[in-house]
Design an enzyme around this catalytic site. Structure first.
Site, PDB file in Angstrom:
ATOM      1  CG  PHE A 294      -0.401   0.605   2.459  1.00 37.21           C
ATOM      2  CD1 PHE A 294       0.442  -0.108   3.282  1.00 37.21           C
ATOM      3  CD2 PHE A 294      -0.721   1.910   2.820  1.00 37.21           C
ATOM      4  CE1 PHE A 294       0.964   0.460   4.439  1.00 37.21           C
ATOM      5  CE2 PHE A 294      -0.206   2.482   3.962  1.00 37.21           C
ATOM      6  CZ  PHE A 294       0.642   1.762   4.787  1.00 37.21           C
ATOM      7  CE  LYS A 295       4.952   1.531   4.919  1.00 35.75           C
ATOM      8  NZ  LYS A 295       4.557   0.155   5.311  1.00 35.75           N
ATOM      9  CG  ASP A 296       3.820   0.764  -4.546  1.00 37.83           C
ATOM     10  OD1 ASP A 296       4.995   1.129  -4.394  1.00 37.83           O
ATOM     11  OD2 ASP A 296       3.492  -0.401  -4.832  1.00 37.83           O
TER      12      ASP A 296
ATOM     13  CG  MET B 146       7.262   6.269  -1.801  1.00 43.92           C
ATOM     14  SD  MET B 146       7.623   7.032  -0.195  1.00 43.92           S
ATOM     15  CE  MET B 146       7.717   5.580   0.847  1.00 43.92           C
TER      16      MET B 146
END
Ligand SMILES: *Cc1c(COP(=O)(O)O)cnc(C)c1O
Length: 454
Positions: free
Chosen positions: A109-111, A114
């Site tokens: 999920f950090k995409d 980011m």
């Protein structure tokens, strides 16, 4: 929109300044000066993710970035996701949904935040023709998402510290097989806490500071949280009706605080439940009012192995009705003594905002098996913590959304063991083995790390 520090002793800044500096100079975290309301039109189901993201970012970045810059960031994000809905909802049971956040370039999920942060930072730096060094500690997913998002960025150098041998092989390969001159991967001979300590050391190192602007892309950075609000808005709108409770697999409490912010802005978000593994500082403080740091325990949900969730400070700030003196005193005491006791009134306020559920390693493994047999879903260990916590809630109280934060193929060992077969890798995780890796090993001292950066 202006931003203030939770500790009240830093100048007010705009979105770009908050994003480029990460932490406020008084050691606090930036928060919006006032909470804006989400555009009412976003409450309708089926509004495209890009429309929602553009609206949310425009609300937060306002005058500090151009509409064109926000537009380009959102377009790039959506292009790099492999699912048309970007963050699809999958129904598991009568009142239980999974919000899949792992369809991006590094399958976590950090995409989502980011990719946006990388474009927006580049745009902000272009305006003043300046350069920035970013340092970040990672237990796997943050580093991978950051390397992929920032690779090739003209004005940004990224330094990623990961604990040697303690990230999964897939996670390491995701970071180290990207060949880009502006990326430095360091494998620290220590644990994740050593990496975090070294990042703090780098961020305050006079010599490094003298060479140019320095910041971090951990979730202390407001831009990261702003980029995580849109999926709460779209999921809440899709389930129009009684506000769903969101169960968030939690480490630094960044994702869960983004959910809190979405609710504060009027999105269809009911309760927020932080699901934690054995690193349960958040669950303990909500039980007895004592916020204390313990030694980190290694679990299957590695990205949640956090002892002092950095974004808890933002929640305390809100629960004290934005009392900066109290917030500063509490977190200074915590930093000094490793423990601080909250009074009953504050504890009651915090409990009204969020709850927490602790899930053991055995329950995590059992949930991976259960989700497959009951729902036909292969889930990662972080997601399993959330689903196990979600299943403890009473479905009669209304709909529940568990966040699926990573693709199971990033954690083949534990998932394969629980299911008896290996999870299928999506295209973005294929072909990593055998590519040249770019990283250097380093002793866990500031001097050793600084010597690597010349
Ligand atoms: C980072 C991460 C989390 C925890 O998110 P926080 O914002 O730190 O609470 C959960 N799951 C996965 C897969 C992650 O990478």
């Amino acid at each position: 929109m202006k931003y203030i520090s939770t500790r009240g002793q830093a100048p007010t800044v705009d979105f770009a300044q908050a994003m480029l500096s990460g932490l406020a100079p008084d050691g606090g975290l930036y928060v919006p000066e006032t909470w804006p309301a989400a555009e009412p039109a976003l409450a309708r189901p089926g509004i495209p993710y890009a429309t929602v993201a553009r609206s949310v970012l425009t609300t937060f970045a306002g005058m500090s970035l151009s509409a064109g810059a926000i537009d380009r960031a959102v377009t790039r994000l959506v292009e790099r996701f492999r699912h048309e809905a970007v963050t699809p909802l999958v129904q598991l049971d009568a009142n239980l949904w999974l919000l899949e956040l792992f369809h991006g370039p590094t399958a976590a999920f950090k995409d989502l935040a980011m990719q946006l942060a990388a474009s927006l930072m580049d745009a902000a730096l272009a305006g003043s023709d300046s350069r920035l060094t970013l340092v970040t500690a990672t237990s796997g997913d943050t580093g991978a998402a950051a390397v992929r998002a920032f690779a090739g960025a003209e004005r940004i150098r990224l330094i990623v510290l990961h604990p040697e041998g303690r990230v999964s092989p897939v996670q390491r390969l995701q970071m180290t097989t990207v060949a880009a001159d502006n990326i430095t991967n360091l494998a620290v001979r220590g644990d994740f806490d050593d990496c975090q300590r070294l990042v703090k050391g780098l961020l305050t190192d006079e010599g490094l500071r003298a060479r140019g602007a320095l910041s971090s892309v951990n979730s202390i950075n407001w831009a990261r949280l702003a980029g995580q609000i849109p999926y709460y808005v779209t999921a809440g709108a899709a389930l129009a009706g009684p506000a769903p409770r969101f169960v968030v697999p939690t480490g630094n409490f960044g994702d869960a605080f983004a959910g809190w912010a979405a609710r504060r802005m009027g999105a269809n978000v009911g309760g927020l439940v932080a699901a934690v593994n054995s690193n349960d500082a958040l669950a303990r403080v909500l039980t007895d009012g004592v916020y204390s740091r313990r030694t980190t325990v290694e679990t299957h949900s590695v990205s949640m192995d956090v002892q002092a969730p950095s974004n808890f400070e933002r929640l305390v700030f809100e629960a004290t009705d934005r009392d900066t003196d109290r917030t500063r005193a509490l977190f200074e005491t915590f930093a000094r003594e490793g423990t601080v006791t909250l009074d009953d009134a504050l504890l009651a306020r915090l409990r009204a905002e969020v709850s927490a559920v602790t899930v053991s390693e055995a329950e995590t493994r059992a949930e991976i098996a259960h989700a497959w047999s009951a729902y036909g879903q292969v889930i990662c260990p972080h997601t399993a913590v959330a689903v196990a916590a979600a299943r403890r809630l009473d479905p009669a109280d209304g709909p529940v959304v568990a966040l699926a934060t990573a693709h199971p193929a990033k954690f083949p060992a534990v998932v394969g063991e629980a299911l008896g077969f290996d999870p299928v890798r999506p295209a973005v995780l294929q072909g990593l083995e055998g590519r040249p890796e770019h990283y250097r090993k380093v002793e866990p001292t500031l001097a050793a790390v600084l010597a690597m950066l010349d």
